[in-house]
Design an enzyme around this catalytic site. Structure first.
Site, PDB file in Angstrom:
ATOM      1  N   ASP A  67       0.819  -1.214   0.000  1.00 27.54           N
ATOM      2  CA  ASP A  67       0.000   0.000   0.000  1.00 27.54           C
ATOM      3  C   ASP A  67       0.854   1.266   0.000  1.00 27.54           C
ATOM      4  O   ASP A  67       2.064   1.222   0.224  1.00 27.54           O
ATOM      5  CB  ASP A  67      -0.953   0.017   1.216  1.00 27.54           C
ATOM      6  CG  ASP A  67      -0.322  -0.567   2.478  1.00 27.54           C
ATOM      7  OD1 ASP A  67       0.902  -0.428   2.647  1.00 27.54           O
ATOM      8  OD2 ASP A  67      -1.047  -1.159   3.283  1.00 27.54           O
ATOM      9  N   HIS A 138      -7.447  -5.114  10.036  1.00 31.24           N
ATOM     10  CA  HIS A 138      -7.143  -4.854   8.615  1.00 31.24           C
ATOM     11  C   HIS A 138      -5.843  -5.539   8.192  1.00 31.24           C
ATOM     12  O   HIS A 138      -4.934  -5.727   9.001  1.00 31.24           O
ATOM     13  CB  HIS A 138      -7.140  -3.353   8.286  1.00 31.24           C
ATOM     14  CG  HIS A 138      -5.998  -2.552   8.803  1.00 31.24           C
ATOM     15  ND1 HIS A 138      -6.120  -1.226   9.184  1.00 31.24           N
ATOM     16  CD2 HIS A 138      -4.680  -2.843   8.987  1.00 31.24           C
ATOM     17  CE1 HIS A 138      -4.958  -0.756   9.567  1.00 31.24           C
ATOM     18  NE2 HIS A 138      -4.057  -1.711   9.456  1.00 31.24           N
TER      19      HIS A 138
HETATM   20  C1  F6R Z   1       1.180  -1.358   6.138  1.00 32.85           C
HETATM   21  C2  F6R Z   1       0.043  -2.247   6.305  1.00 32.85           C
HETATM   22  C3  F6R Z   1      -0.776  -2.271   7.538  1.00 32.85           C
HETATM   23  C4  F6R Z   1       0.066  -2.505   8.804  1.00 32.85           C
HETATM   24  C5  F6R Z   1      -0.827  -2.490  10.031  1.00 32.85           C
HETATM   25  C6  F6R Z   1      -0.051  -2.699  11.307  1.00 32.85           C
HETATM   26  O1  F6R Z   1       1.821  -1.607   4.892  1.00 32.85           O
HETATM   27  O2  F6R Z   1      -0.232  -2.930   5.388  1.00 32.85           O
HETATM   28  O3  F6R Z   1      -1.732  -3.299   7.432  1.00 32.85           O
HETATM   29  O4  F6R Z   1       0.722  -3.732   8.701  1.00 32.85           O
HETATM   30  O5  F6R Z   1      -1.507  -1.270  10.086  1.00 32.85           O
HETATM   31  O6  F6R Z   1       0.757  -1.598  11.543  1.00 32.85           O
HETATM   32  P1  F6R Z   1       1.750  -1.559  12.790  1.00 32.85           P
HETATM   33  O7  F6R Z   1       2.745  -2.634  12.566  1.00 32.85           O
HETATM   34  O8  F6R Z   1       2.341  -0.195  12.760  1.00 32.85           O
HETATM   35  O9  F6R Z   1       0.898  -1.838  14.000  1.00 32.85           O
END
Ligand code: F6R
Length: 259
Positions: A67, A138
């Site tokens: 993304d 998500h």
């Molecule tokens: C980012 C992505 C998101 C993150 C998710 C967790 O490329 O695809 O799905 O993996 O928001 O983010 P953190 O690791 O910062 O909690």
């Protein structure tokens, strides 16, 4: 689904890095799907160490990130393009035209999303997709109620996601409201995927993803349909799993299955 519960967050990050390194050892020209977010930073630190000591060579790989924020130029320090350059690509030495992210600054972001799916297909599809998970379940930026059949497209971020991401932006700067994200169907087409989750803030989402019903209310539950999905967890992220004992019996310490 393989559920690997590692001793701590550091071990979970190393396990995830090992899975990626094994995929590249098996296929040096692997097509890798990559993720950003705080959870992934220790994984990229392990990969940078391995690039530096020569035990990992990414020069023949092709990468596609999940993304990118809409409206940020690639040189904005919080764009996922700049983040990936900093965390991995600068150290990896692969040609820039083989590191793909959606262009969040494209004049027509809807067309850019369609182009991105076509570019993944033209590269032969993704061999291994890395994933994190939001506290709301998500994957990529497929927020709850995203179609389980979705393709790469523009999604509006939830207030929860914007708040979680605000920590990466300056106090005078609003976190972006939209992102181009691979769709859930796009992610499910990867030949293998590995989701890393650490910390107590992910425990409820992980329980819903692994043991809850298949539901757009928890987009990560779509991975139940994936024939080769691995969930790598630390004990805090695994805390709400009802079948935790079973997973630990099958994969002691998050290692390979005892057969
Ligand atoms: C980012 C992505 C998101 C993150 C998710 C967790 O490329 O695809 O799905 O993996 O928001 O983010 P953190 O690791 O910062 O909690």
């Amino acid at each position: 689904m393989r559920v690997l519960i590692c001793h701590d967050a550091g071990a979970a990050a190393r396990r995830t890095a090992d899975i990626l390194c094994d995929a590249v050892a098996a296929r040096p020209a692997a097509v890798l799907g990559l993720a950003t977010g705080g959870t992934m930073e220790p994984v990229y630190a392990v990969l940078r160490d391995r690039l530096a000591d020569g035990s990992l060579d990414l020069t023949a790989t092709t990468t596609f990130n999940l993304d990118e924020y809409v409206g940020l130029q690639g040189d904005h320090p919080q764009s996922y393009r700049a983040t990936m350059d900093r965390l991995l690509f600068d150290a990896a030495g692969l040609p820039r035209d083989r590191t793909h992210l959606p262009d969040g600054a494209a004049p027509d972001v809807a067309a850019e999303a369609v182009r991105y799916d076509a570019a993944i297909a033209a590269a032969g599809g993704i061999d291994l997709q890395l994933l994190g998970i939001g506290g709301n379940g998500h994957i990529g930026f497929n927020e709850p109620t995203s179609s389980l059949g979705s393709r790469t497209r523009v999604k509006t971020l939830t207030a929860e996601t914007r708040n979680a991401n605000a920590r990466f932006f300056g106090t005078d700067e609003a976190a972006p409201r939209f992102a181009i994200t691979m769709g859930i169907a796009t992610i499910l087409e990867s030949r293998a995927c590995v989701l890393l989750a650490t910390g107590p803030g992910k425990a409820a989402a992980i329980a819903a993803a692994i043991e809850g019903p298949l539901s757009a209310a928890c987009p990560a539950s779509a991975l139940q349909l994936h024939p080769n999905a691995t969930m790598v967890l630390d004990p805090a992220a695994a805390a709400d799993l009802r079948l935790r004992d079973y997973y630990e019996t099958v994969h002691p310490g998050g290692g390979e299955a005892l057969l």
